[in-house]
Write a protein that holds these residues in place. Structure first.
Motif, PDB file in Angstrom:
ATOM      1  N   GLU A   1       4.065   1.082  -8.487  1.00  0.00           N
ATOM      2  CA  GLU A   1       3.203   0.310  -9.398  1.00  0.00           C
ATOM      3  C   GLU A   1       2.068  -0.365  -8.640  1.00  0.00           C
ATOM      4  O   GLU A   1       1.004  -0.624  -9.202  1.00  0.00           O
ATOM      5  N   GLY A   2       2.311  -0.638  -7.367  1.00  0.00           N
ATOM      6  CA  GLY A   2       1.288  -1.249  -6.524  1.00  0.00           C
ATOM      7  C   GLY A   2       0.317  -0.239  -5.944  1.00  0.00           C
ATOM      8  O   GLY A   2      -0.531  -0.589  -5.117  1.00  0.00           O
ATOM      9  N   GLY A   3       0.462   1.027  -6.356  1.00  0.00           N
ATOM     10  CA  GLY A   3      -0.482   2.059  -5.915  1.00  0.00           C
ATOM     11  C   GLY A   3      -0.051   2.848  -4.704  1.00  0.00           C
ATOM     12  O   GLY A   3      -0.815   3.685  -4.195  1.00  0.00           O
ATOM     13  N   LEU A   4       1.172   2.619  -4.206  1.00  0.00           N
ATOM     14  CA  LEU A   4       1.650   3.341  -3.027  1.00  0.00           C
ATOM     15  C   LEU A   4       2.476   4.550  -3.478  1.00  0.00           C
ATOM     16  O   LEU A   4       3.561   4.395  -4.040  1.00  0.00           O
ATOM     17  N   LYS A   5       1.972   5.737  -3.238  1.00  0.00           N
ATOM     18  CA  LYS A   5       2.713   6.949  -3.591  1.00  0.00           C
ATOM     19  C   LYS A   5       3.814   7.185  -2.559  1.00  0.00           C
ATOM     20  O   LYS A   5       3.589   7.025  -1.352  1.00  0.00           O
ATOM     21  N   LEU A   6       4.985   7.562  -3.055  1.00  0.00           N
ATOM     22  CA  LEU A   6       6.153   7.732  -2.189  1.00  0.00           C
ATOM     23  C   LEU A   6       6.660   9.163  -2.201  1.00  0.00           C
ATOM     24  O   LEU A   6       6.337   9.946  -3.093  1.00  0.00           O
ATOM     25  N   LYS A   7       7.477   9.490  -1.215  1.00  0.00           N
ATOM     26  CA  LYS A   7       8.170  10.780  -1.177  1.00  0.00           C
ATOM     27  C   LYS A   7       9.569  10.559  -0.635  1.00  0.00           C
ATOM     28  O   LYS A   7       9.806   9.642   0.169  1.00  0.00           O
ATOM     29  N   THR A   8      10.497  11.376  -1.093  1.00  0.00           N
ATOM     30  CA  THR A   8      11.877  11.291  -0.619  1.00  0.00           C
ATOM     31  C   THR A   8      12.168  12.516   0.227  1.00  0.00           C
ATOM     32  O   THR A   8      12.027  13.654  -0.242  1.00  0.00           O
ATOM     33  N   GLU A   9      12.561  12.288   1.464  1.00  0.00           N
ATOM     34  CA  GLU A   9      12.813  13.382   2.392  1.00  0.00           C
ATOM     35  C   GLU A   9      14.314  13.631   2.546  1.00  0.00           C
ATOM     36  O   GLU A   9      15.132  12.973   1.906  1.00  0.00           O
ATOM     37  N   ARG A  10      14.632  14.595   3.393  1.00  0.00           N
ATOM     38  CA  ARG A  10      16.030  14.951   3.640  1.00  0.00           C
ATOM     39  C   ARG A  10      16.855  13.717   3.974  1.00  0.00           C
ATOM     40  O   ARG A  10      16.418  12.857   4.725  1.00  0.00           O
ATOM     41  N   GLY A  11      18.041  13.640   3.412  1.00  0.00           N
ATOM     42  CA  GLY A  11      18.889  12.490   3.645  1.00  0.00           C
ATOM     43  C   GLY A  11      18.544  11.312   2.760  1.00  0.00           C
ATOM     44  O   GLY A  11      18.977  10.190   3.019  1.00  0.00           O
ATOM     45  N   ALA A  12      17.747  11.553   1.696  1.00  0.00           N
ATOM     46  CA  ALA A  12      17.387  10.524   0.707  1.00  0.00           C
ATOM     47  C   ALA A  12      16.569   9.381   1.300  1.00  0.00           C
ATOM     48  O   ALA A  12      16.553   8.273   0.767  1.00  0.00           O
ATOM     49  N   ARG A  13      15.876   9.650   2.396  1.00  0.00           N
ATOM     50  CA  ARG A  13      15.043   8.625   3.021  1.00  0.00           C
ATOM     51  C   ARG A  13      13.673   8.603   2.361  1.00  0.00           C
ATOM     52  O   ARG A  13      13.049   9.649   2.176  1.00  0.00           O
ATOM     53  N   VAL A  14      13.199   7.408   2.019  1.00  0.00           N
ATOM     54  CA  VAL A  14      11.949   7.259   1.272  1.00  0.00           C
ATOM     55  C   VAL A  14      10.835   6.795   2.207  1.00  0.00           C
ATOM     56  O   VAL A  14      10.989   5.811   2.938  1.00  0.00           O
ATOM     57  N   PHE A  15       9.710   7.509   2.149  1.00  0.00           N
ATOM     58  CA  PHE A  15       8.539   7.201   2.970  1.00  0.00           C
ATOM     59  C   PHE A  15       7.292   7.134   2.087  1.00  0.00           C
ATOM     60  O   PHE A  15       7.265   7.710   1.004  1.00  0.00           O
ATOM     61  N   PRO A  16       6.233   6.471   2.568  1.00  0.00           N
ATOM     62  CA  PRO A  16       4.957   6.587   1.862  1.00  0.00           C
ATOM     63  C   PRO A  16       4.446   8.018   1.980  1.00  0.00           C
ATOM     64  O   PRO A  16       4.626   8.651   3.032  1.00  0.00           O
ATOM     65  N   LEU A  17       3.850   8.532   0.923  1.00  0.00           N
ATOM     66  CA  LEU A  17       3.347   9.905   0.929  1.00  0.00           C
ATOM     67  C   LEU A  17       2.338  10.120   2.056  1.00  0.00           C
ATOM     68  O   LEU A  17       2.242  11.205   2.624  1.00  0.00           O
ATOM     69  N   SER A  18       1.628   9.062   2.402  1.00  0.00           N
ATOM     70  CA  SER A  18       0.600   9.142   3.450  1.00  0.00           C
ATOM     71  C   SER A  18       1.180   9.220   4.858  1.00  0.00           C
ATOM     72  O   SER A  18       0.464   9.514   5.811  1.00  0.00           O
ATOM     73  N   ASP A  19       2.482   8.932   4.977  1.00  0.00           N
ATOM     74  CA  ASP A  19       3.138   8.849   6.295  1.00  0.00           C
ATOM     75  C   ASP A  19       2.560   7.727   7.155  1.00  0.00           C
ATOM     76  O   ASP A  19       2.655   7.764   8.380  1.00  0.00           O
ATOM     77  N   LYS A  20       1.975   6.726   6.517  1.00  0.00           N
ATOM     78  CA  LYS A  20       1.393   5.600   7.251  1.00  0.00           C
ATOM     79  C   LYS A  20       2.130   4.313   6.905  1.00  0.00           C
ATOM     80  O   LYS A  20       2.067   3.838   5.768  1.00  0.00           O
TER      81      LYS A  20
END
Length: 408
Positions: free
Chosen positions: A88-107
């Motif tokens: 909602e704050g504008g940060l796009k996320l992605k879920t990687e192997r092992g259910a770990r969540v990161f920002p889509l930007s990897d930053k």
């Protein structure tokens, strides 16, 4: 409206500041560094594993110290709600192997920016390069905040100063001093999520070798502490990698002289299946040296050590290997053991275990049971979890619990 001080602009501090400000309070964040979130910038190797995509019960199963204390906070701000908050704050996320969540930007910096924007939009004020020296208490109630520049009067203070791991980020144990000075108990501090120094020197020839999909059993004497499945890495000092980091947080309060790590290098194969596989390789390479016939089964760097432990000469012809020698080989592949000498230092530890005794903290609000208006959140508390985004979630959930509880 209450006048609220937040000490520390890390993950817990920023979340606490926003939560308090959205309730209409006047919030000031004190940060001794020149900017917010210095430790956030280095988490997840600069990518920031900000949470773990799981339900509340699974989350609590991954909290090592005081999971019961975390129950209310994690249900109020669950991983799912945290993900929604950032999106909602504008940060796009992605879920990687092992259910770990990161920002889509990897930053990792984008996580900090998102939190800062939330705070600024809610009217939070920041005082950078201003270190808090002391918290004054009068009649068991918060009185003043004394910094190196000024003395301030606040109704509430939320201490979010982190632990003592990665001290270059500013985590130098200030919160423990504030807690002790105000009468709180400090559970002894230990390195958490850190590499392990090993006894012997065999690991030196394996430096840089990464093992994937291995099964680790941690023993305390003859008792199994816990099993882990995943990746590990041999280093110049011993071992590291995800399953080792998690194991470190379980053994850091134990007598390390009794700790034994046993790795099953081929967990997908039963003893019988492994024996058949080895026999098949032996048949195919029966006229070669055994050192050269295991390359399809094991990492090349590991073969000499396995043979040494099995008391088999690497130059021995495969067709002359005895049944007893083959049995020893199988045993060492399924039970590669290592003995811990010590933990790596706080400068390498991802988290600090131990801290402010949670028995003296209200689990619903994070307010001290001893001092009215004084709160503790995040790593400064005796709370820690396994690797995988759980520790940052603890920071977010406890920070939110504190800030959200401060109302008129």
């Amino acid at each position: 409206m209450k006048n609220v001080a937040v000490i520390g602009a890390g993950a817990a501090g920023l979340m606490a500041a926003y939560a308090a400000a959205k309730n209409g309070n006047k919030v000031t964040v004190f940060e001794k560094n020149e900017k917010c979130g210095k430790k956030i910038y280095i988490t997840g190797k600069g990518r920031c594993n900000l949470t773990h995509d799981c339900d509340e019960q699974e989350f609590l199963q991954n909290v090592v110290s005081n999971p019961k204390f975390m129950t209310g906070a994690i249900y109020n701000l669950s991983p799912e709600k945290t993900m929604h908050f950032f999106e909602e704050g504008g940060l796009k996320l992605k879920t990687e192997r092992g259910a770990r969540v990161f920002p889509l930007s990897d930053k990792a910096s984008d996580v900090t920016k998102c939190l800062e924007n939330y705070c600024k939009n809610a009217g939070v004020s920041f005082k950078f390069n201003e270190k808090v020296l002391k918290i004054d208490i009068l009649h068991s109630t918060l009185s003043n905040i004394i910094t190196e520049k000024c003395t301030y009067n606040f109704d509430c203070a939320i201490v979010c100063t982190g632990g003592i791991s990665y001290p270059l980020t500013g985590s130098t144990g200030d919160g423990y001093k504030f807690a002790e000075a105000t009468g709180h108990n400090i559970i002894p501090l230990k390195q958490g999520l850190c590499g392990l120094n090993l006894k012997g020197s065999f690991y030196k020839s394996l430096q840089g070798l990464s093992l994937k999909n291995v099964f680790l059993t941690v023993y305390n004497g003859d008792k199994v502490v816990k099993n882990f499945f995943g990746e590990m890495l041999f280093t110049h000092f011993g071992v590291s990698g995800p399953i080792i980091l998690s194991a470190s947080s379980l053994i850091n309060r134990l007598d390390l002289s009794k700790i034994r790590l046993v790795v099953d290098l081929k967990p997908a194969l039963s003893d019988e299946q492994l024996d058949k596989r080895v026999l098949r390789d032996f048949e195919e390479y029966k006229n070669k040296n055994i050192l050269n016939c295991l390359k399809e089964l094991l990492p090349i760097a590991l073969i000499p050590e396995i043979l040494k432990r099995s008391n088999i000469d690497g130059e021995k012809k495969v067709n002359s290997v005895t049944k007893a020698e083959r049995a020893a080989l199988l045993t060492n592949i399924k039970n590669f053991d290592m003995f811990v000498s010590s933990l790596r230092g706080f400068d390498e530890a991802i988290v600090t275990c131990g801290g402010v005794d949670v028995k003296q903290i209200d689990p619903k609000t994070m307010e001290s049971k001893l001092i009215k208006g004084l709160y503790f959140c995040g790593e400064v508390l005796d709370l820690d979890a396994f690797t995988g985004g759980f520790n940052l979630q603890i920071a977010f959930s406890t920070g939110f619990a504190a800030g959200n509880s401060i109302k008129d």
